[in-house]
Structure formats: structure tokens, C-alpha cells
Design an enzyme around this catalytic site. Structure first.
Site, PDB file in Angstrom:
ATOM      1  N   ALA A   1       7.407 -11.693   1.466  1.00  0.00           N
ATOM      2  CA  ALA A   1       8.170 -11.172   2.281  1.00  0.00           C
ATOM      3  C   ALA A   1       9.165 -11.569   1.852  1.00  0.00           C
ATOM      4  O   ALA A   1      10.136 -11.874   2.919  1.00  0.00           O
ATOM      5  CB  ALA A   1       6.999 -10.837   3.019  1.00  0.00           C
TER       6      ALA A   1
ATOM      7  N   TYR B   1      12.076  -6.151   1.970  1.00  0.00           N
ATOM      8  CA  TYR B   1      11.020  -6.028   2.094  1.00  0.00           C
ATOM      9  C   TYR B   1       9.478  -6.729   2.845  1.00  0.00           C
ATOM     10  O   TYR B   1       8.805  -5.873   3.145  1.00  0.00           O
ATOM     11  CB  TYR B   1       9.746  -6.790   0.856  1.00  0.00           C
ATOM     12  CG  TYR B   1       9.907  -5.654  -1.091  1.00  0.00           C
ATOM     13  CD1 TYR B   1      11.819  -5.352  -1.547  1.00  0.00           C
ATOM     14  CD2 TYR B   1       9.034  -6.001  -1.599  1.00  0.00           C
ATOM     15  CE1 TYR B   1      11.433  -5.346  -2.755  1.00  0.00           C
ATOM     16  CE2 TYR B   1       9.696  -5.239  -3.118  1.00  0.00           C
ATOM     17  CZ  TYR B   1      10.586  -5.483  -3.200  1.00  0.00           C
ATOM     18  OH  TYR B   1      11.234  -4.212  -4.734  1.00  0.00           O
TER      19      TYR B   1
ATOM     20  N   GLU C   1       6.058 -11.579 -14.845  1.00  0.00           N
ATOM     21  CA  GLU C   1       4.530 -10.211 -15.222  1.00  0.00           C
ATOM     22  C   GLU C   1       4.429 -11.456 -16.826  1.00  0.00           C
ATOM     23  O   GLU C   1       3.141 -11.273 -17.701  1.00  0.00           O
ATOM     24  CB  GLU C   1       4.671  -9.063 -15.612  1.00  0.00           C
ATOM     25  CG  GLU C   1       3.674  -8.244 -15.554  1.00  0.00           C
ATOM     26  CD  GLU C   1       3.560  -6.625 -15.180  1.00  0.00           C
ATOM     27  OE1 GLU C   1       3.266  -6.966 -13.675  1.00  0.00           O
ATOM     28  OE2 GLU C   1       4.296  -6.220 -15.585  1.00  0.00           O
TER      29      GLU C   1
HETATM   30  C1  4GW Z   1      15.460  -5.645  -6.204  1.00  0.00           C
HETATM   31  O1  4GW Z   1      16.854  -5.351  -6.227  1.00  0.00           O
HETATM   32  C2  4GW Z   1      14.169  -6.307  -6.548  1.00  0.00           C
HETATM   33  S1  4GW Z   1      13.821  -6.902  -4.737  1.00  0.00           S
HETATM   34  C3  4GW Z   1      12.939  -6.399  -7.052  1.00  0.00           C
HETATM   35  C4  4GW Z   1      11.906  -7.325  -6.122  1.00  0.00           C
HETATM   36  C5  4GW Z   1      12.532  -7.817  -4.668  1.00  0.00           C
HETATM   37  C6  4GW Z   1      11.679  -8.618  -3.862  1.00  0.00           C
HETATM   38  C7  4GW Z   1      10.680  -8.720  -4.250  1.00  0.00           C
HETATM   39  C8  4GW Z   1      12.188  -8.759  -2.661  1.00  0.00           C
HETATM   40  O2  4GW Z   1      13.745  -8.613  -2.292  1.00  0.00           O
HETATM   41  N1  4GW Z   1      11.215  -9.346  -2.249  1.00  0.00           N
HETATM   42  C9  4GW Z   1      10.384  -9.549  -2.500  1.00  0.00           C
HETATM   43  O3  4GW Z   1       9.599 -10.382  -1.419  1.00  0.00           O
HETATM   44  N2  4GW Z   1       9.552  -9.321  -3.735  1.00  0.00           N
HETATM   45  C10 4GW Z   1       8.553 -10.190  -3.869  1.00  0.00           C
HETATM   46  O4  4GW Z   1       8.124 -10.338  -5.269  1.00  0.00           O
HETATM   47  C11 4GW Z   1       7.534  -8.763  -3.412  1.00  0.00           C
HETATM   48  O5  4GW Z   1       6.346  -9.569  -2.356  1.00  0.00           O
HETATM   49  C12 4GW Z   1       7.366  -8.006  -3.922  1.00  0.00           C
HETATM   50  O6  4GW Z   1       6.191  -7.349  -4.493  1.00  0.00           O
HETATM   51  C13 4GW Z   1       6.751  -8.668  -5.331  1.00  0.00           C
HETATM   52  C14 4GW Z   1       7.423  -7.895  -6.176  1.00  0.00           C
HETATM   53  O7  4GW Z   1       8.227  -7.845  -7.076  1.00  0.00           O
HETATM   54  P1  4GW Z   1       8.501  -6.247  -6.988  1.00  0.00           P
HETATM   55  O8  4GW Z   1       7.198  -5.546  -5.853  1.00  0.00           O
HETATM   56  O9  4GW Z   1       9.456  -4.960  -6.716  1.00  0.00           O
HETATM   57  O10 4GW Z   1       8.281  -6.105  -8.222  1.00  0.00           O
HETATM   58  P2  4GW Z   1       7.677  -4.178  -8.831  1.00  0.00           P
HETATM   59  O11 4GW Z   1       8.568  -3.118  -9.269  1.00  0.00           O
HETATM   60  O12 4GW Z   1       7.032  -5.081 -10.264  1.00  0.00           O
HETATM   61  O13 4GW Z   1       6.732  -3.862  -7.914  1.00  0.00           O
END
Ligand code: 4GW
Ligand code: MN
Length: 332
Positions: free
Chosen positions: A103, A107, A283
Site C-alpha cells: 500500500a 493506494y 504479471e
Molecule cells: C499508476 O499510477 C499506478 S500507482 C499503478 C499502480 C500503482 C500503485 C500500486 C501504487 O501507487 N501503490 C501501490 O501500493 N501499488 C501496489 O501495486 C498495490 O498493492 C496495487 O494493488 C499493486 C498493483 O497495482 P494495481 O493494482 O494498480 O495494478 P492493476 O491495475 O494490475 O490491478
């Protein structure tokens, strides 16, 4: 009249025969495993030992979905397993589970509280669980009331500039945490995205040697449609594969998750040296690894569903749901 009587007897005999065959095949699976495993198992894949809890799975209870991979790994769907049997087994085994979640930046405020609160309701209830929360802002981690035997540890990590790096660095960080703390206290590790909410049982039936999740968008697609990395310059490049796995949930014993995350990290680092980035970052690397090292258990999309796909008859339970994306706020 006589002919009619004979036909009736023949019919009754036929039905009885069907019942007996059905019963024998159920017994066969219980004691010897699913026949699919026997005939199609590649020589390098080990069979589950005879007393393994997964031998209690009823692979034929669901005829509407695929319940077993060609290499013999069960694909977990509602109706195939007895939740009490699994819970009792793991309680007796003294099973303890680590759940890693990142986190970072926005997030944390946006997702962490709901993630943890819902995990307390549904994730491995009845088993000891430790949440390992990796964050750049330890002071902002919300206080969540935890059940007995359940604890939370905060691990401070650096915040990377690019979101792709935030996502990819999880592999190295998880491997390090397994080495320094997790392996001493837990047999199993689950690694989850934070932008999701538990909505129904995500229980001990999901535990296994190495566990991967079918992506909700692709579980009915063919290999040509999977969004693997296709760039030959990336170590994650793959022309074909078995499934498209979703990196939002993976797990297994600490030993196998360590190998998995270390291997993905090596691929990511080699790509960086060569100035390439795989299509879907970590991924893509995870998919490559799982093609080369088949998971021993596969989770159906019940274990991470998106209501964007809609509602489907085969997905009877939504155990974990994607939370709203808010890309406009988060990805700036
Ligand atoms: C774009 O601006 C970002 S920020 C894409 C991911 C970000 C992010 C991801 C972040 O700012 N802080 C963070 O803790 N994460 C972690 O990475 C968080 O646990 C998140 O669930 C994981 C993967 O990113 P996501 O969920 O956005 O990826 P997808 O779209 O594949 O679910
Ligand atoms: Mn996510």
C-alpha cells in the site's frame, strides 16, 4: 404383455448399472485420484501423495467448468471441496499463513482499510494469519481490529517514481521478506494486490505448494488471446502458454513463493539492463515462470472476480472482488 414386462426389467437393470458405475468411479477418484492425472501427467510432475487433502476434491461435481489442468493440478471451484474438511486438516497441521500486501502512496488511503477489514471476515478464517503490509507511510496504516491468532506487521519500503517500478519491485521485496521473517513463522504465503475486497470465503482450500489464479477476463479465452509479452527482447516473452494468470493473487509454500518471486525479479532486472519492460510488468514475468514451472493448484476466477465481466452462471461465488479503479486520481 410379456415383452413389455421384460423391457421394464431391462430398463431397471440399466439404471441400476448406471448407479453402480457412478459409485465405482467416485470411489476410484477418492482412492486413486482423477484418471486425467494418471494418463496425461508429464514424467517430471510428482503425483500428490495418497493421503493428501486435495484427494478429497470431487472433480466431477462440476461438469460446467474445467476442474483439472492437463498436468493434474485441481482448478478450485465452489462445490468441489468440503470447507470444513480443509479447515480441520489445516488446524490439525498447525498451518499458519502470511499475506503480503503493498500500500504505497495513494493506494494506502484508498484501499488498505477495506482490504484488511474484509480479509478479517473472509480470508483463512480460523487459521493464524499475519498481514505483512509494505508501505512508504507506516504511520498512516489504519488500525483494524484483528481476530485471535491474527497479527499485522508493517514493513517500510521505498517509494519508486514510476508506478511500473512500484508494481515490479514487489517481487524482490517479497523474496527478501520471506528470507528475513516469513519463513521462520509460516508455511504458506499469499501475495495480493491491495485494490480488492473480500466478499466470501477465501479459505484453506486455496492453500497448496504453488498456487496461481485464472484472470477473470481470460479464463474462457484461447492461448492466442492471452496478453503475454511477445517482445523477443524481454525475458518474459512467450509464444504460447497454458492459461493467463492474474498477478493480483499468487501464493504457495514459502519455499516455492521464494523461488517464484526471485525468478521474476531476475527477469525484471535482466530486462532493465537491456532497457526493455514486459507488457504487463511483473504479471508478464509471473506468467512466464508459471508456464515453465506448473502450479500445483489453480484458483478459478471466483477467487478474484471483476463485476466488469458481469455475472456468470459458472462463477457462483465472488470471494474477492476488484475494487473501483479511480485511475484518473491514482495514475497521475
Ligand atoms: C499508476 O499510477 C499506478 S500507482 C499503478 C499502480 C500503482 C500503485 C500500486 C501504487 O501507487 N501503490 C501501490 O501500493 N501499488 C501496489 O501495486 C498495490 O498493492 C496495487 O494493488 C499493486 C498493483 O497495482 P494495481 O493494482 O494498480 O495494478 P492493476 O491495475 O494490475 O490491478
Ligand atoms: Mn490491482
Amino acid at each position: 404383455m410379456r415383452l413389455c414386462l421384460r423391457a421394464r426389467w431391462l430398463f431397471i437393470l440399466f439404471v441400476l448399472l448406471l448407479i453402480v458405475i457412478g459409485y465405482i468411479s467416485k470411489l476410484y477418484v477418492r482412492f486413486f485420484g482423477h484418471p486425467v492425472e494418471k494418463c496425461l501427467l508429464p514424467p517430471n510432475v510428482k503425483l500428490r501423495p495418497g493421503n493428501h487433502i486435495d484427494n478429497s476434491l470431487d472433480l466431477w461435481s462440476r461438469t460446467d467448468v474445467k476442474t483439472c489442468t492437463f498436468w493434474g493440478a485441481p482448478i478450485m471451484w465452489e462445490g468441489m471441496f468440503d470447507p470444513h474438511l480443509y479447515d480441520e486438516y489445516h488446524k490439525n497441521m498447525g498451518t499458519s499463513v502470511a499475506l503480503t500486501v503493498f500500500a504505497i502512496g495513494r493506494y494506502l488511503k484508498m484501499y488498505l482499510k477495506d482490504f484488511l477489514t474484509s480479509a478479517e471476515q473472509h480470508f483463512m478464517v480460523g487459521l493464524p494469519v499475519t498481514y505483512y503490509v509494505f508501505t512508504d507511510a507506516p504511520d498512516s496504516v489504519p488500525a483494524v481490529e484483528l481476530g485471535t491468532g491474527r497479527t499485522l506487521e508493517i514493513v517500510q519500503v521505498q517509494r519508486h517514481e514510476r508506478w511500473q517500478d512500484v508494481s515490479m519491485m514487489r517481487m524482490r521485496t517479497i523474496a527478501d521478506a520471506i528470507d528475513s521473517r516469513i519463513r521462520l513463522r509460516h508455511q504458506y504465503v499469499f501475495c495480493l494486490d491491495v485494490d480488492q475486497v473480500f466478499a466470501a470465503r477465501f479459505g484453506s482450500e486455496a492453500l497448496g505448494e504453488s498456487v496461481a489464479l485464472l484472470h477473470a477476463f481470460f479464463y474462457l479465452s484461447s492461448a492466442a488471446e492471452f496478453t503475454y509479452d511477445r517482445n523477443p527482447n524481454s525475458t518474459a516473452c512467450m509464444e504460447t502458454g497454458d492459461f493467463y494468470y492474474h498477478a493480483a493473487v499468487f501464493g504457495g509454500t514459502w519455499q516455492s513463493v521464494k523461488k517464484m518471486t526471485e525468478s521474476c525479479d531476475r527477469g525484471i532486472m535482466t530486462d532493465k539492463k537491456n532497457q526493455v519492460e514486459a507488457l504487463w510488468q511483473d504479471e508478464s514475468h509471473l506468467n512466464k515462470y508459471l508456464y515453465q514451472h506448473k502450479p500445483s493448484k489453480v484458483l478459478s476466477p471466483e477467487y478474484c472476480w471483476s463485476t466488469e465481466v458481469g455475472y456468470r452462471r459458472d462463477v457462483r461465488v465472488h470471494r474477492l472482488l476488484w475494487a473501483e479503479k479511480y485511475y484518473d486520481i491514482l495514475r497521475t
